[in-house]
Design an enzyme around this catalytic site. Structure first.
Site, mmCIF file in Angstrom:
data_model
loop_
_atom_site.group_PDB
_atom_site.id
_atom_site.type_symbol
_atom_site.label_atom_id
_atom_site.label_comp_id
_atom_site.label_asym_id
_atom_site.label_seq_id
_atom_site.Cartn_x
_atom_site.Cartn_y
_atom_site.Cartn_z
ATOM 1 N N GLU A 207 0.829 -1.211 0.000
ATOM 2 C CA GLU A 207 0.000 0.000 0.000
ATOM 3 C C GLU A 207 0.866 1.264 0.000
ATOM 4 O O GLU A 207 0.735 2.131 0.866
ATOM 5 C CB GLU A 207 -0.983 -0.018 1.175
ATOM 6 N N GLU A 334 -4.946 -8.903 -0.269
ATOM 7 C CA GLU A 334 -5.767 -8.560 0.903
ATOM 8 C C GLU A 334 -7.208 -8.472 0.429
ATOM 9 O O GLU A 334 -7.518 -7.696 -0.481
ATOM 10 C CB GLU A 334 -5.341 -7.234 1.530
HETATM 11 O O1 AHR Z 1 -5.339 -5.876 6.935
HETATM 12 C C1 AHR Z 1 -5.220 -4.692 7.673
HETATM 13 C C2 AHR Z 1 -4.544 -3.589 6.887
HETATM 14 O O2 AHR Z 1 -5.322 -3.247 5.793
HETATM 15 C C3 AHR Z 1 -3.202 -3.915 6.292
HETATM 16 O O3 AHR Z 1 -2.159 -3.788 7.181
HETATM 17 C C4 AHR Z 1 -3.083 -2.880 5.214
HETATM 18 O O4 AHR Z 1 -2.270 -3.305 4.160
HETATM 19 C C5 AHR Z 1 -4.518 -2.635 4.804
HETATM 20 O O5 AHR Z 1 -4.824 -1.291 4.757
#
Ligand code: AHR
Length: 535
Positions: A207, A334
């Protein structure tokens, strides 16, 4: 809102009108499968995991600690390992997430008693008043031990925001250099692992548009080049994952994908094997709660899950403008449903959520999307495996529960390493309540795959009102045997808690086999999986 107003919108298409087949059962749904027409192989990596140093994920979740009274293997919770093996967990992404961009791998090696206590981004930013230090008891050797115990591949996210290319390259050498070569390999051996770890998957940052450095795609592309150009060439051949878009933003963040690939067009154009996409079904800024909701909330969450398909298709199309042969695949590292805070299972378990049957159906429709796009996606990782967001488990001390989401991973396991099969679902759309009044959504969603003579079929019925009588028909060949499982509950918001861990679980589903077809009844708000043996 009267749920009965939102039954299936129109008369169903009778199976009898298709290809002259007379159904033995008056069917709501006709599902046609061409087992001979197979598509991409469904990589096991689509069913991947993500674990971060965040709240109760590592400490108390996976890591019980050496000498703990909780049954453990060298400090790793045994129940966790057993359950990961049961679903064939293919990989773990670690150490973050946002945590990765503040993590220095050297802090987690050597004598555990001498490891430094360091700053943890999450504790400090999210939970004022909690202990905000990282003890570094779980480092790369403990992580690799976990992977080996579970038979899973490691996927490491490197620190790009506060780390350097040198630190990254040293980590690669520490992990992958053969014994007896560079000093870092000797140091690894001294710390207990003579053999190289053989890490293939490397995430270059996380990110970077946000917690990973707040960069523009152009700035990130420049840094990406610096990080990967001198990547140490030890085996195995790496699979390098670049930071991609925030798929859950309103515009799907196509600007990031375009901006990054635009900026990568000049110069040596280092390899990008995967583009990370983070797609959360994001209800953080809505009144929606995780465990108390009405029909509208039920459908909104599942419909958002179905949007994963649009995210994949749109970014894939954008990437195709720069890479017509699609060397770069998508890595959805994610994903999950993220509700607003307030229902954590313990104050220190940041972002933990008591998930319900609704989240299990969300998982199933997401997996069906991943399967159907198996040609585009190299990997996907649920965020996160335990005690955080879209978890498979809740654990605290010696108490442990599998969430409804866990059972969906179990039901979909047979898709791994199978070939996607052509599946045509004919049934009515649902007209459902939504935040914006009403909406329509598919009456069923599903996917099918073939492995030798075994056909795996998974189907989700999101309706809160009607079961579906479904006929599953092979266009050619016959079925000799079938068995099935169903995940449902009388209450749409049922979940498993540490006190009641077995509220939602799998039950056998009766399957009738007749020649080239199978008949099943899919209960309302349910996921079913079938294993059909073909002649
Ligand atoms: O999964 C929680 C957070 O969500 C992670 O650390 C980040 O990459 C995303 O914003």
């Amino acid at each position: 809102m009267n749920r009965r107003n939102f039954l299936r919108a129109s008369a169903y298409v009778s199976a009898g009108v298709i290809a002259g087949v007379t159904p033995a059962l008056a069917a709501d749904a006709d599902i046609e499968i061409t087992a001979q027409e197979t598509g991409a192989e469904i990589s096991p990596n689509l069913y991947g995991q993500f674990i971060e140093h965040l709240g109760g994920v590592i400490y108390d979740g996976i890591w019980a600690g050496r000498g703990s009274k909780i049954p453990n293997i060298d400090g790793i919770r045994k129940q966790f390992v057993d359950d990961m093996k049961r679903i064939g967990a293919p990989n773990f992404r670690w150490p973050g997430g946002c945590f990765a961009d503040g993590y220095h791998w050297r802090d987690g090696i050597g004598d555990p008693a001498k490891r430094p206590r360091t700053y943890n981004y999450w504790q400090a930013s999210m939970a004022k008043g909690l202990d905000d230090t990282e003890t570094n008891q779980f480092g790369i050797h403990e992580f690799m031990h976990l992977c080996r115990l579970c038979g899973a591949e490691p996927y490491l996210a490197t620190n790009m925001a506060s780390g350097s290319p040198q630190e990254f390259h040293d980590w690669v050498s520490y992990c992958n250099a053969p014994a007896g070569t560079v000093s870092l390999a000797s140091e690894r051996a001294k710390n207990g692992d003579t053999e190289p770890f053989g890490v293939r998957f490397w995430g270059v940052g996380n990110e970077s548009w946000g917690c990973g450095g707040d960069m523009t795609p152009q700035e990130y592309a420049t840094l990406y080049r610096r990080f990967v150009t001198q990547f140490p060439a030890y085996a195995p051949k790496p699979f390098l994952v670049a930071v991609g878009p925030r798929g859950h933003s309103k515009d799907l963040d196509l600007g990031w994908t375009n901006g990054f690939f635009d900026a990568m067009q000049n110069g040596h154009r280092p390899r990008v094997d995967g583009l990370s996409v983070h797609y959360y079904t994001d209800f953080r800024n809505s009144p929606e709660k995780v465990s108390t909701f009405d029909a509208r909330g039920w459908y909104d969450v599942i419909r958002e899950g179905l949007r994963t398909e649009t995210v994949i298709e749109q970014h894939w199309a954008a990437m195709g403008k720069y890479d017509t042969e699609h060397h770069t695949k998508l890595v959805v590292d994610e994903w999950g449903v993220w509700y607003r805070p307030g229902e954590e299972i313990a104050p220190a378990y940041l972002l933990s959520q008591p998930l319900t049957l609704r989240d299990a159906l969300h998982t199933a429709v997401t997996f069906d999307v991943f399967n159907r796009h198996a040609d585009k996606i190299a990997m996907a990782n649920v965020a996160q495996t335990i005690n955080c967001i879209h978890s498979l488990f809740l654990a605290q001390g010696d108490r442990f529960a599998r969430t409804p989401v866990y059972y969906v991973f179990e039901m979909y396991r047979n898709h791994m390493r199978s070939q996607l099969a052509l599946m045509n679902i004919r049934c009515d759309e649902l007209k459902v309540p939504s935040r914006n009044g009403t909406a329509t959504m598919p009456g069923l969603s599903g996917s099918a795959s073939v492995n030798g003579k075994t056909l795996t079929v998974t189907i989700t019925n999101p309706s809160l009102d009607s079961p579906v009588a479904a006929q599953i028909r092979l266009t050619s060949g016959s079925i000799v045997e079938g068995r099935g499982n169903v995940l449902t509950h009388a209450e749409m918001n049922a979940g498993n808690t540490l006190d009641r861990p077995n509220e939602v679980k799998l039950s056998p589903l009766p399957v009738t086999v007749r020649g080239n077809r199978t008949e099943i009844s899919i209960p309302q708000h349910a996921v079913v999986s079938l294993e059909l043996k073909m002649a």
